[in-house]
Design an enzyme around this catalytic site. Structure first.
Site: not given
Length: 519
Positions: A33-34
């Protein structure tokens, strides 16, 4: 493909990628998740400022990335841009090595072994593959790097960075055909060098990108380290009309140099919940694949999905195949992340037929995700059907478009802003630098939905379960054996309670989201 073993480097044992399956850990459950974003000039005007802006977006998304217990070892960061021909012509200018005009060569961005003897062996193997595929090896370049700002963990696993230049065979008349050939070269090289097990140091070999249109500078870096690590990015001769950036937060995964984004076509924020099923469907069908565009080369790119990668890397593998097989990139994205069409009462029949037809070819890659994509000419983004990941964009009066995981990633004076907006669930946002404009979701999807007679094909070939004849008497399932069969095939209590139960009772697909599920 198996997890990569430990490798020796400078007398130390270094692990490449995640550890093998052990105890409660299984690498198949890795997700990330970025922070993700892009900067593009709508009219295709190239400048060094776009690279600087892209890096600034990356730095401003630092809080969406992550680092280890060492504050200077990041989970990964990088930037994708158009091939900077003028810059490359300058830095490769030497006797016996002259680049042809832009588009007539492919640029490969490579991770290579630190050991020079092993590196020579990998180079020889790659040169042989290039020759076998009828292309010309023009030369190599060591990419200057500066690891002074990196932590010990990142340095311990640091590869040697190189570029390879591949000349285009005169018989290849268009860029698309050349991109396909470069794709085949990369896939063959991965299988033979990285996974073949016969070339010393081959496990260090990784191709960030191999294209005549785009290149990728990335690594196990923090956002602020990207421009420090790659001096190339600070050279004013390096210009591009678009820059796609990514800062990685490996939510429940192990970071590594090759798992940093961007990938060859996409960068991604979120997770793919349906990954195991997507992989299984690809594996089940790939030996029957046929492609008019790839021809016999289709056999060389199997296995399509590299299960050594993260969920987003595998997503990219699938996008890449769809594009190389002849589809335009937005078409491929519509196949992989479709709108919620089944119960959409107001959707026109043509678009519904498009989605229904493609649902027979491919399962949706579903989950809370914002995916940014580019082929070097078009750049865009789309959200999952439930809009469970945020993405905001600005369009300025001087033709710049800035899109990112959140607003405020670049300081834009209010008087410059023409439009502000956010990505909508299931909708696509696309900038085409050839046409010099943003293409609306409705226009884009009408183009692809009307390209073929999908409804006619469905009427002629779609077989529904409800139309099949009733089974003969005596074929009822033996209910006393169902539990035993469920156990044999790996069904769990959670599968029955949270997935199969709701599907049977309500006729809907159950959904889940890490983090907020307000939408």
């Amino acid at each position: 493909m198996t997890n990569r073993p430990d490798q020796k480097q400078s007398g130390e044992t270094v692990r490449l990628g995640p550890p093998p399956k052990q105890g409660l850990y299984d690498p198949q459950f890795e997700h990330d998740s970025c922070g993700v974003g892009f900067v593009v000039n709508m009219k295709g005007k190239k400048s060094h400022q776009i690279i600087l802006d892209g890096i600034q977006v990356l730095v401003n998304l630092d809080h969406r990335g992550a680092c280890g217990c060492e504050a200077n070892t990041g989970d990964g960061a990088g930037i994708l841009m158009q091939v900077p021909h003028e810059f490359l012509a300058k830095v490769t200018s030497k006797p016996g090595f002259k680049l042809p005009v832009a588009g007539q060569y492919g640029l490969g961005m490579l991770f290579m072994p630190k050991n020079s003897a092993e590196r020579d062996g990998v180079k020889a193997a790659l040169a042989k593959i290039i020759s076998e595929e009828g292309q010309t090896l023009l030369g190599w370049r060591d990419i200057p790097t500066d690891n002074a700002s990196l932590g010990k963990t990142a340095v311990a696993a640091e590869p040697h960075m190189m570029q390879v230049f591949i000349g285009r065979n005169a018989a290849i008349k268009d860029d698309a055909a050349f991109e396909r050939k470069l794709y085949v070269i990369r896939k063959v090289a991965e299988q033979r060098i990285r996974y073949g097990g016969k070339i010393a140091g081959g496990k260090w070999f990784y191709v960030s990108s191999l294209s005549c249109k785009t290149c990728i500078y990335k690594g196990m870096l923090m956002p602020e380290q990207v421009a420090k690590y790659f001096p190339d990015l600070r050279d004013e001769n390096m210009v591009t009309a678009l820059a796609l950036v990514h800062s990685r937060f490996s939510t429940n995964t192990f970071p590594s140099w090759d798992r940093s984004h961007p990938y060859r076509y996409i960068a991604h924020n979120g997770e793919i919940n349906t990954l195991r099923g997507n992989i299984n469907w690809m594996h089940a069908g790939q030996h029957n694949f046929k492609s008019q565009s790839l021809g016999e080369d289709i056999k060389k790119v199997i296995p399509v999905i590299n299960t050594d990668g993260s969920d987003s890397a595998m997503f990219d593998n699938c996008v890449e195949l769809l594009v190389m097989a002849g589809r335009e990139l937005p078409h491929a994205m519509m196949m992989m992340i479709p709108e919620p069409w089944e119960n959409h009462e107001s959707m026109d029949a043509e678009r519904r037929a498009f989605y229904e037809f493609h649902s027979c070819l491919m399962e949706p890659w579903d989950g809370p995700a914002s995916v940014v994509f580019t082929d070097g000419i078009r750049i865009g983004a789309c959200l999952d059907r439930n809009g469970l990941r945020p993405s905001r964009y600005y369009v300025t009066k001087d033709d710049m478009v800035i899109m990112a995981s959140e607003a405020g990633v670049l300081p834009i004076a209010p008087e410059r802003v023409a439009i502000k907006g956010r990505l909508q669930p299931g909708r696509m946002f696309l900038v085409d630098t050839e046409q010099g404009r943003i293409i609306a979701d409705e226009e884009l999807k009408k183009k692809y939905a009307s390209a073929h007679p999908y409804q006619k094909w469905l009427g002629e070939h779609h077989v529904l379960l409800e139309n099949l004849p009733e089974p003969p008497e005596g074929t009822e399932p033996q209910h006393r054996k169902i539990l035993q069969r469920q156990q044999v095939f790996g069904y769990t209590f959670e599968d029955l309670r949270f997935i199969i139960g709701p599907m049977a009772n309500d006729g809907v697909q159950p959904l889940g989201s890490m983090g907020t599920d307000t939408p």
